[in-house]
Design an enzyme around this catalytic site. Structure first.
Site, PDB file in Angstrom:
ATOM      1  N   HIS A   2      93.114 -95.172  80.487  1.00 12.05           N
ATOM      2  CA  HIS A   2      94.120 -94.930  79.181  1.00 12.05           C
ATOM      3  C   HIS A   2      93.062 -94.119  77.873  1.00 12.05           C
ATOM      4  O   HIS A   2      94.469 -93.667  77.328  1.00 12.05           O
ATOM      5  CB  HIS A   2      93.893 -95.916  79.027  1.00 12.05           C
ATOM      6  CG  HIS A   2      95.626 -96.622  79.976  1.00 12.05           C
ATOM      7  ND1 HIS A   2      97.491 -96.478  79.997  1.00 12.05           N
ATOM      8  CD2 HIS A   2      95.546 -96.787  81.185  1.00 12.05           C
ATOM      9  CE1 HIS A   2      97.651 -96.994  81.545  1.00 12.05           C
ATOM     10  NE2 HIS A   2      96.753 -97.125  82.103  1.00 12.05           N
ATOM     11  N   GLU A  38      97.992 -96.500  69.779  1.00 15.37           N
ATOM     12  CA  GLU A  38      98.408 -96.001  71.229  1.00 15.37           C
ATOM     13  C   GLU A  38      97.865 -97.740  72.550  1.00 15.37           C
ATOM     14  O   GLU A  38      98.626 -97.815  73.509  1.00 15.37           O
ATOM     15  CB  GLU A  38      96.608 -95.888  71.422  1.00 15.37           C
ATOM     16  CG  GLU A  38      96.530 -94.982  72.861  1.00 15.37           C
ATOM     17  CD  GLU A  38      94.902 -94.211  73.460  1.00 15.37           C
ATOM     18  OE1 GLU A  38      95.520 -94.122  74.363  1.00 15.37           O
ATOM     19  OE2 GLU A  38      94.345 -93.357  72.859  1.00 15.37           O
TER      20      GLU A  38
END
Length: 152
Positions: free
Chosen positions: A71, A94
């Site tokens: 990720h 994020e």
């Protein structure tokens, strides 16, 4: 039982992904194998030690580190941006994006590794490298050493 047999294949695929991502050097900051060899010789042992303990408590901790690296690196490169907490200037980092929140986990392991590395060699190892090295150590540990590669 078929899912158990597939685990090494998944780990190998994850390791190859890590290697491919890790080998894309920036033209501004070239990556090098053994970067911390002289700067913090115990860095890899510290990361491995924390990960071995975490995985012995819960094997899912290893998978969490591999997922965290994926990720972190997926959108704009491996920069540890997935670790950033919200601020007034960035209220939705994020870390809180839909694919990450609330399922991405392992932040406390990164903190534990960072604390141990800061005790060993303060201010040397970057958070981005900690995420990458933790994922690599996890792949090695979960595969009983079958997944083992150098990472710049």
């Amino acid at each position: 039982m078929a899912a158990v047999a597939a685990k090494p294949h998944v780990l190998v695929a994850c390791a190859l992904l890590l290697l491919a991502v890790g080998c894309q050097a920036s033209p501004f900051w070239p990556l090098e194998i053994g970067y911390y060899h002289d700067k913090c010789p115990q860095a890899e042992a510290v990361v491995k030690g924390v990960m071995e303990q975490a995985i012995s408590q819960n094997p899912g901790n290893g998978a969490a580190m591999i997922r965290m690296l994926f990720h972190d690196c997926f959108v704009e490169g491996c920069d540890a941006s997935v670790l950033l907490d919200p601020t007034p200037f960035s209220p939705t980092p994020e870390k809180l994006s839909p694919p990450n929140d609330p399922t991405l986990r392992g932040f406390e392991l990164i903190d534990a590794i960072k604390d141990a590395l800061e005790a060993a060699c303060p201010g040397v190892v970057s958070c981005a490298d900690i995420v990458a090295c933790a994922a690599r150590a996890a792949a090695r540990i979960l595969s009983s050493g079958k997944v083992n590669f150098q990472m710049p």
